[in-house]
Design a protein around this motif. Structure first.
Motif, PDB file in Angstrom:
ATOM      1  N   LYS A 210     -77.631 -12.613-100.039  1.00 35.34           N
ATOM      2  CA  LYS A 210     -77.780 -11.767-101.225  1.00 35.34           C
ATOM      3  C   LYS A 210     -77.968 -10.305-100.834  1.00 35.34           C
ATOM      4  CE  LYS A 210     -80.268 -11.339-105.595  1.00 35.34           C
ATOM      5  NZ  LYS A 210     -81.309 -11.938-106.479  1.00 35.34           N
ATOM      6  N   GLY A 211     -78.739 -10.066 -99.767  1.00 32.56           N
ATOM      7  CA  GLY A 211     -78.915  -8.695 -99.295  1.00 32.56           C
ATOM      8  C   GLY A 211     -77.617  -8.089 -98.808  1.00 32.56           C
ATOM      9  N   VAL A 212     -76.826  -8.900 -98.092  1.00 32.38           N
ATOM     10  CA  VAL A 212     -75.533  -8.423 -97.592  1.00 32.38           C
ATOM     11  C   VAL A 212     -74.624  -8.024 -98.752  1.00 32.38           C
ATOM     12  CG1 VAL A 212     -73.425  -9.103 -96.377  1.00 32.38           C
ATOM     13  CG2 VAL A 212     -75.661  -9.765 -95.468  1.00 32.38           C
ATOM     14  N   LEU A 213     -74.570  -8.858 -99.776  1.00 35.73           N
ATOM     15  CA  LEU A 213     -73.666  -8.608-100.897  1.00 35.73           C
ATOM     16  C   LEU A 213     -74.166  -7.466-101.782  1.00 35.73           C
ATOM     17  CD1 LEU A 213     -72.855 -12.301-101.867  1.00 35.73           C
ATOM     18  CD2 LEU A 213     -71.511 -10.750-100.438  1.00 35.73           C
ATOM     19  N   ALA A 214     -75.475  -7.428-102.055  1.00 36.23           N
ATOM     20  CA  ALA A 214     -76.013  -6.358-102.898  1.00 36.23           C
ATOM     21  C   ALA A 214     -75.820  -4.997-102.257  1.00 36.23           C
ATOM     22  CB  ALA A 214     -77.494  -6.607-103.178  1.00 36.23           C
ATOM     23  N   ALA A 215     -75.938  -4.933-100.931  1.00 32.13           N
ATOM     24  CA  ALA A 215     -75.798  -3.652-100.236  1.00 32.13           C
ATOM     25  C   ALA A 215     -74.416  -3.048-100.424  1.00 32.13           C
ATOM     26  CB  ALA A 215     -76.095  -3.834 -98.745  1.00 32.13           C
ATOM     27  N   ILE A 216     -73.418  -3.897-100.624  1.00 32.87           N
ATOM     28  CA  ILE A 216     -72.046  -3.402-100.759  1.00 32.87           C
ATOM     29  C   ILE A 216     -71.931  -2.432-101.937  1.00 32.87           C
ATOM     30  CG2 ILE A 216     -69.664  -4.076-101.261  1.00 32.87           C
ATOM     31  CD1 ILE A 216     -70.289  -6.743 -99.831  1.00 32.87           C
ATOM     32  N   SER A 217     -72.559  -2.760-103.056  1.00 28.36           N
ATOM     33  CA  SER A 217     -72.411  -1.945-104.265  1.00 28.36           C
ATOM     34  C   SER A 217     -73.534  -0.933-104.458  1.00 28.36           C
ATOM     35  CB  SER A 217     -72.341  -2.847-105.504  1.00 28.36           C
ATOM     36  OG  SER A 217     -71.191  -3.656-105.485  1.00 28.36           O
ATOM     37  N   THR A 218     -74.779  -1.306-104.075  1.00 28.33           N
ATOM     38  CA  THR A 218     -75.925  -0.493-104.487  1.00 28.33           C
ATOM     39  C   THR A 218     -76.473   0.429-103.415  1.00 28.33           C
ATOM     40  OG1 THR A 218     -77.464  -2.292-103.927  1.00 28.33           O
ATOM     41  CG2 THR A 218     -76.622  -2.217-106.186  1.00 28.33           C
ATOM     42  N   SER A 219     -76.076   0.257-102.172  1.00 29.79           N
ATOM     43  CA  SER A 219     -76.620   1.115-101.110  1.00 29.79           C
ATOM     44  C   SER A 219     -75.731   2.313-100.816  1.00 29.79           C
ATOM     45  CB  SER A 219     -76.820   0.303 -99.828  1.00 29.79           C
ATOM     46  OG  SER A 219     -75.575  -0.026 -99.240  1.00 29.79           O
ATOM     47  N   GLY A 220     -74.551   2.333-101.405  1.00 35.13           N
ATOM     48  CA  GLY A 220     -73.648   3.452-101.163  1.00 35.13           C
ATOM     49  C   GLY A 220     -72.446   3.102-100.318  1.00 35.13           C
ATOM     50  N   ILE A 221     -72.271   1.815 -99.959  1.00 34.87           N
ATOM     51  CA  ILE A 221     -71.153   1.441 -99.091  1.00 34.87           C
ATOM     52  C   ILE A 221     -69.816   1.651 -99.794  1.00 34.87           C
ATOM     53  CG2 ILE A 221     -70.002  -0.527 -97.989  1.00 34.87           C
ATOM     54  CD1 ILE A 221     -72.753  -1.514 -97.131  1.00 34.87           C
ATOM     55  N   GLY A 434     -75.212  -4.911-110.153  1.00 35.52           N
ATOM     56  CA  GLY A 434     -76.408  -5.337-110.866  1.00 35.52           C
ATOM     57  C   GLY A 434     -76.405  -4.990-112.343  1.00 35.52           C
ATOM     58  N   TRP A 435     -77.126  -5.799-113.085  1.00 34.01           N
ATOM     59  CA  TRP A 435     -77.203  -5.656-114.531  1.00 34.01           C
ATOM     60  C   TRP A 435     -77.778  -4.309-114.946  1.00 34.01           C
ATOM     61  CZ3 TRP A 435     -75.503  -6.605-119.032  1.00 34.01           C
ATOM     62  CH2 TRP A 435     -76.273  -6.448-120.182  1.00 34.01           C
ATOM     63  N   ASP A 436     -78.769  -3.808-114.232  1.00 31.45           N
ATOM     64  CA  ASP A 436     -79.405  -2.547-114.613  1.00 31.45           C
ATOM     65  C   ASP A 436     -78.404  -1.399-114.616  1.00 31.45           C
ATOM     66  OD1 ASP A 436     -81.900  -1.146-115.299  1.00 31.45           O
ATOM     67  OD2 ASP A 436     -81.605  -0.126-113.371  1.00 31.45           O
ATOM     68  N   PHE A 494     -78.226 -10.724-109.817  1.00 28.83           N
ATOM     69  CA  PHE A 494     -78.319  -9.350-109.324  1.00 28.83           C
ATOM     70  C   PHE A 494     -78.869  -8.475-110.454  1.00 28.83           C
ATOM     71  CE2 PHE A 494     -75.483 -11.452-106.494  1.00 28.83           C
ATOM     72  CZ  PHE A 494     -75.675 -10.854-105.263  1.00 28.83           C
ATOM     73  N   GLY A 495     -80.160  -8.613-110.685  1.00 31.01           N
ATOM     74  CA  GLY A 495     -80.818  -7.845-111.728  1.00 31.01           C
ATOM     75  C   GLY A 495     -80.755  -8.469-113.099  1.00 31.01           C
ATOM     76  N   ASN A 499     -79.798 -17.022-114.120  1.00 29.59           N
ATOM     77  CA  ASN A 499     -79.338 -18.360-114.501  1.00 29.59           C
ATOM     78  C   ASN A 499     -78.098 -18.802-113.735  1.00 29.59           C
ATOM     79  OD1 ASN A 499     -81.392 -18.665-116.427  1.00 29.59           O
ATOM     80  ND2 ASN A 499     -80.192 -17.560-117.975  1.00 29.59           N
ATOM     81  N   LEU A 500     -77.427 -17.854-113.085  1.00 30.01           N
ATOM     82  CA  LEU A 500     -76.283 -18.190-112.229  1.00 30.01           C
ATOM     83  C   LEU A 500     -76.713 -18.040-110.773  1.00 30.01           C
ATOM     84  CD1 LEU A 500     -73.201 -16.463-113.941  1.00 30.01           C
ATOM     85  CD2 LEU A 500     -73.559 -18.922-113.608  1.00 30.01           C
TER      86      LEU A 500
END
Length: 545
Positions: A210-221, A434-436, A494-495, A499-500
């Motif tokens: 989850k950290g690997v995938l979230a970083a793709i969009s939210t960390s600036g990659i 993420g939803w936010d 992701f935020g 439920n998924l």
């Protein structure tokens, strides 16, 4: 009517006074200069805090995703060398409603990048005492910081008024610097401070998949890797677009991806263990508000830190400059397609769409008000960008089926597989933001429909000759697509509501995206309507001053 073959194989558009004087290097450097901006100054730091050393995998996944999207754009850019191309392909394939939507996504992405680059410049400048009062502790701009930001936006616009040739020369010089500095940092850091133990001492993937995938969009990659489309946006000013656009698009992605992956590897290896001894999520060291420069100071490379603080002005400045150009060209394309007032197509004696530049300045200033920092803007811009890119695979599938004989200077191998795959990948990137982030993007989408949709209704009510073709049948999949992505994000992990579960959510996105892709192809505009839309470019893109 002009034949579609002629429209595609000859110079599609004189572009209303836009001048064709940009060569391959100018196009490629426009894209490379956009890719290497503030993303390299923050991306490695933010990614490793979200994913640990496995952030390297995040960068590789992000690079593969962008390559897939760039491959599709490379074929489309060669087929249709028109100004603001990313805003126009869906218009050809699906008519006015879909074209208006993806045109708005394209403009929204372009218009918000320049302000984020200004935020990065001001953030790094806080290293100097005279600039520390430009930001509050929470990174929001102070009154003096807002004034500086407005001045910087004015500089971006002012340079653009000198015309695309002056811009190409300015950007070319800046891009050589922007490539040299990260490469120099990679070499110096690797030669003097490389600790292999850093890759496993606190765990390689402490936050899991989850950290690997979230970083793709939210960390600036993804944000860092964006920008390859700048060559396509300048297609109307390319000397040889059919030859140069595919080369510039793919070449820029290759250069950017290699540099960013190496930067992440070296950043991890150069950190003193004390800076992440309490876990990668708690990474901290003196000066980490400017991560690379602070790290250089920490390891005793003060001279390199000085260069990096200087680069923190030049790199974001160059990217902000080219995105200011792109914003005016996208609004130019929107107006040509009948989605915006014709004043956006007016050009001055240098062939510059002056009203679009003025509006890009106004939009940039507005963006400084609601968003607190570089980091907060990244997820929003990433989602808007990828939503814009998602229109290209859909259009590609339509053109492959309905315009098979249209000349393609670059033909994508395995395009009928890569195209739906790239659409799935684009939607995964949007979901991982993420939803936010996505509910805020939803509000921006509604605003776009109010603005562009309002103008379209006005144009039809007044029987204006360029009123867009509002093809409801061809766009029937669009509301389901947008709302569906929102619901999946809301229910996802992701935020959202959670439920998924992870992996099930990816499967849902893949199935949903595939259904939308083939639904869009099945209900797209007829070949005759597509040809008519392309032919209208030849007729309507006449000089306008």
């Amino acid at each position: 009517m002009v034949s579609v073959e002629k429209a595609a194989t000859e110079d599609i558009t004189p572009s209303g006074g836009l001048r064709r004087n940009v060569g391959l290097i100018g196009l490629m450097w426009a894209s490379v200069g956009s890719i290497i901006g503030s993303g390299w100054l923050y991306g490695a730091h933010d990614a490793v805090m979200q994913a640990g050393p496995s952030a390297i995998i995040s960068w590789v996944i992000g690079a593969v995703a962008i390559v897939l999207l760039a491959l599709v754009h490379a074929e489309l850019g060669g087929m249709f060398p028109v100004a603001g191309g990313t805003a126009r392909y869906p218009h050809y394939a699906f008519g006015g409603l879909a074209g208006m939507s993806f045109g708005w996504f394209s403009w929204l992405q372009a218009a918000t990048v320049a302000p984020i680059e200004v935020e990065a410049m001001i953030g790094y400048a806080g290293h100097w005492s005279w600039a520390r009062h430009f930001q509050h502790a929470d990174k929001t701009l102070t009154t003096s910081g807002l004034l500086v930001a407005i001045v910087l936006m004015a500089v971006f616009v002012g340079v653009n008024f000198f015309g695309v040739r002056a811009l190409a020369h300015t950007n070319s010089a800046a891009t050589w610097w922007k490539i040299a500095v990260p490469l120099g940092a990679i070499f110096v850091m690797a030669a003097t401070n490389f600790h292999p133990a850093n890759f496993h001492s606190e765990g390689f993937a402490p936050f899991g998949a989850k950290g690997v995938l979230a970083a793709i969009s939210t960390s600036g990659i993804i944000f860092a890797l964006l920008g390859f489309e700048q060559a396509i946006q300048l297609a109307g000013e390319s000397r040889n677009p059919k030859r140069d656009l595919p080369r510039a698009t793919l070449g820029s992605v290759a250069i950017g991806a290699v540099i960013y992956v190496l930067l992440q590897v070296v950043f991890i290896a150069a950190l003193p263990h004390s800076s992440f001894a309490h876990g990668w999520g708690h990474l901290h060291y003196t000066g980490d508000d400017g991560p690379w420069a602070g790290l250089a100071t920490l390891v005793g490379l003060g001279w390199l830190a000085w260069i990096l603080y200087l680069d923190a002005i030049i790199s974001p400045g160059g990217t902000g400059l080219i995105y200011t150009t792109a914003t005016s060209r996208v609004s130019y394309g929107l107006a040509k397609n009948g989605y915006a007032p014709k004043i956006f197509t007016k050009t001055d004696a240098r062939g510059v769409p002056w009203f679009g530049l003025i509006m890009s300045f106004v939009t940039g200033v507005i963006c400084f008000l609601p968003f607190p920092s570089w980091h907060k803007l990244v997820g929003f811009i990433t989602s808007a960008s990828v939503l814009m890119y998602a229109g290209a695979p859909l259009a590609y599938g339509v053109f492959a089926d309905k315009l098979p004989r249209l000349e393609r200077p670059y033909r994508l191998p395995g395009g009928k597989v890569i195209s739906p795959l790239s659409f799935v990948v684009a939607n995964l990137i949007i979901y991982w933001a993420g939803w936010d982030t996505l509910w805020r993007l939803g509000l921006a989408i509604v605003l776009g429909y109010l603005l562009l949709g309002g103008y379209a209704v006005y144009a039809h009510g007044k029987n204006l000759p360029d009123a867009p073709r509002l093809d409801f049948r061809a766009a029937q999949w669009l509301p389901v697509y947008l709302l569906g992505m929102g619901v999946i994000s809301w229910q996802g992990g992701f935020g959202g509501q959670g439920n998924l579960p992870l992996w099930w959510d990816i499967a849902v996105i893949a199935v949903f995206s595939t259904v939308v892709y083939y639904w869009a192809k099945a209900t797209s505009s007829s070949a005759e309507d597509i040809e008519r839309s392309i032919d209208e470019v030849v007729v309507t893109d006449a000089p306008a001053h």
